[in-house]
Write a protein that holds these residues in place. Sequence first.
Motif, short mmCIF file in Angstrom:
data_model
loop_
_atom_site.label_atom_id
_atom_site.label_comp_id
_atom_site.label_asym_id
_atom_site.label_seq_id
_atom_site.Cartn_x
_atom_site.Cartn_y
_atom_site.Cartn_z
N MET A 263 44.23 77.51 43.92
CA MET A 263 45.25 76.68 44.60
C MET A 263 46.11 75.92 43.60
N HIS A 267 48.07 80.66 43.13
CA HIS A 267 48.84 80.40 44.36
C HIS A 267 47.84 80.21 45.49
N SER A 268 48.09 79.18 46.29
CA SER A 268 47.10 78.84 47.32
C SER A 268 46.87 79.98 48.31
N VAL A 269 47.88 80.81 48.52
CA VAL A 269 47.72 81.89 49.50
C VAL A 269 46.66 82.91 49.05
#
Lengths: 293, 419
Positions: A263, A267-269
Motif C-alpha cells: 500500500m 500500489h494499494s490495489v
Amino acid sequence: MITLTLFFEILVGGIILGALYSLIAVGLNLQYGVTRMLNVAHGDFLMLGAYITYFSFTLFGINPFASMIVVAPLMFLIALIVYASILQRVVKISKSAEEVEWRSLLLCFGLSFVIQNVAMILWTANYRGYEAPSLGLVNIFGVTFEVNRIVIALISIIINVSLYLFLRFTKLGMAMRATVEQPEGAQLVGINIFMISAFSFSLGAILSGWAGTLISTFTTLNPFMGSSYTLIALVLVILAGIGSFKGNIVGGFLIGFLAYLTMRVIHSVLTLVVIYSCLIVILLVRPQGLFAR
Amino acid sequence: MQTKAISKIWAVIIAVIIVVAAIGGVVYYFSRPPVVVKEKIVIGYVDAFTGIFAPGPEVWGSYWMRMLVDDYNAKGGLYVPELGKKLPIELREYDSKSDTETLVRLTEKAMAEDKVDLMFAPWGTSQNFAVLPLYEKYGYPLVAHAMGSGQVYDLVVTGASKWVFPVLCQPPFGAKYTADFLQWANASRIGIIGISDLHGIEWTGQLKAELARRNMTVVLGPELYPLTVADLSPIIRKLQEANVDALWASTYPADGTLLIRQCMELGFTPRIMIMGPGSQYPAIMIPTFGVKAMTGIIEYHGFEVDYKASPKLLELAERYKEKVGYYPGPNTIAAYVCNEMLFKAVEKYGLDRVKIRDAFLAGESFDTVVGPAKFDMQNVYLDAAGAGYLCQWQGEEILKVIWPLEKATATWIPKTPWK
C-alpha cells in the motif's frame, strides 16, 4: 527510493498491522490447532466481542480496552453453552481428528448463520460505532504512529506469547496438546478429553471476543461483520501452520508487512495480489505452513 | 305416417339441443372466470432483510418505503383510475437472505405466482442487475433507487433496456458535477482513493478521467484498497506527502469510519474532503465521531437533500427520526421520492405497467415531496431537486446542500480541524 525513515515506517507499520492480523487469527488457531474444530463461526464470536464492548462503552462508560475484562467471562460462558449443546457430541462420536474437522465445519457453518441472525434480531442490521478514546501519537524512528494501534499490537503479541508458553509449559497446556495428538493415550493417563476440548473451544472464543473488542475501536459494527475476519483468520492459520502460535505471530507479521509495503510503496490495489501470491509460494514450498508441528 | 316420423326426428333433435344446451350451460357456469373484485394493491418488495447485505436496506430505503405505503394507506390508499376509487396498499416483503439466487427466485415468485401489481426495487447495484431480466420478462418498471454503475448508464442510453429507471446520478454524470465543484473551489492538488469494488472503481475512474479532460491536477490516485482493509495509514501518509488539498474517497461505512479516524489521528485535514456513500448517515457518524469532527466533510451519492429546505421534508425526516433515533442520511430520501413517483403514475395511468413505463421513458413529470420529478433518460438519473447535489456536514445533524450554487442552502466551508 526507500529512505531510512520510510524503511522504519514500513517496518513498524507492518509489525503493528501484522500484530492485528495475528490477533484476529489467534482464537481460531487455538480452536483448530488444539481441538481440531474448524470453527468457521470464528468471525461471529469476534462480532459478539465487539458488540459487548460497544454496549459496555455506550451503556456503562467502560473504556474499550478495559471492557476485555467483561468480554472474557461472557464469551467463555457463551462458548461453553455452544460447546455443551452442539459440539460436544461431535467430539464424542468422531473417531479421528479428521472426523472432528469436517463435522465441526458443517456445524459451525450453521452456527455462524444462527449467531448473525440472532444478533440482527437483537440489535438490528444497522451499523454502529462509538467514539473510542484516542491515546494520541508516538514518534518512533522519526515517524508518528497511533498509540491505540501500538496498544493493540502489544496486546496481540502478549496473547500469542502467553498462549505459546501456556501450551508448552503448563500441565493443562500439555493436556490440551496431548488430547489432539494422542486422544486415546490422553484418556489412558486420566485426561478428560471432553473437558479439555470444552476449555480450548471456550478459550478460543475469549480470544476471538478480545479481537472484536480491539477492532471495534477503529471500525463500525454490524451483525455480519465477522465473515471477512473469518477469512483472514483461515488464511493466517494455514500460512502459520495449524496450532502454531510462533507461526501465528510470524505469519501475521509477514502479511502485515507485505500489506503495508504494497500500500505504501507499490500500489494499494495490488495488496491482495501480493499477499495471496506470497501465500501460494509459501504453501508450494511448505505445504504444512510456516511452523507446523 | 310420414308426418309422424318427421315429428319424431324433430323431437330427437330438440331433445339433443336441450341436453347440449343444458350441458353447455353447466360447463359454462362452472368454468366461467370468477368476477374478481380488486380489494387492494399488492406491492412486492424483495430485499436482503437478513444476511450480509442487510445493513444496506436498513440504512438506505426500507424504512422510507414502508413509510410511503403507510402515508398512502393513512389517506385511504392509492387511487386507481380504472376502478374510480382508492385501494389500500399491501406491501408484501420477501427476504432474499442476501443470496442473489434467492433474490431472483423470490422476485420471479412475486411476479409470476403472486402476480403483484408493482415491485419495489432491492438495494444495491449487483442485486438490481440480477433481477433486471425478470423485470423485463414480466414487464415491471424497475425504479432502481440504489443502483449506480456505468454499465446501467450504457444499458439505458443505448436503449438496450426499457424497464430500468436509475434514480441516482450515474458515475459519468456524477463525475461532471463533482469536477464542477472542485473547479469552483479551486482544488489544486487532488487525491482520489476508494474501495476496490464496482462502486469504487467506476466512480474514481470516471472522476479521474473527467478531471484529466479539464487539465486539473490529480497528484495521487485512484488508490483502491481491498474491502478487508484494516489500516489506511499507508495511503494517508502518501496523501500527506503529496500535499493533497482536495480528497475524494469512495467509501462504505466501515472503511469510511477507519479513514476518518486515521485522518484524525495522523492529523491529515485536506481543505476539501468528499466522501460517500456511507459517511452521510447521522445514525453511524454522530455516535462515532460527533458532529464537530464531521463538520466540513462533503458527501456524494447522486441524490441529496437538506431536510430543512422545506417543511414537508422536515416533517418526513422528523418521523423517520422517531422510528430510527437519528435523522436520515441526506441521500436516502431517494427511495421515498422515486416510489412516490411510481404511485403518482398509477394514479394517472392505473395499473397498466406499460403505460407507466412509457410515461417514465417519455420523461413525464410527476409531483413529489421534493417537487416535480422526471426521469432523464439521456443523462440517466431522476431529475428532481436533490439530483446532482453535494451535501456537507455543517455543525448539525441535518446536512446542508452546498452544490450546485443556485440550489445551495448554505455556503461551502473548508474542512474544519478534527478536534
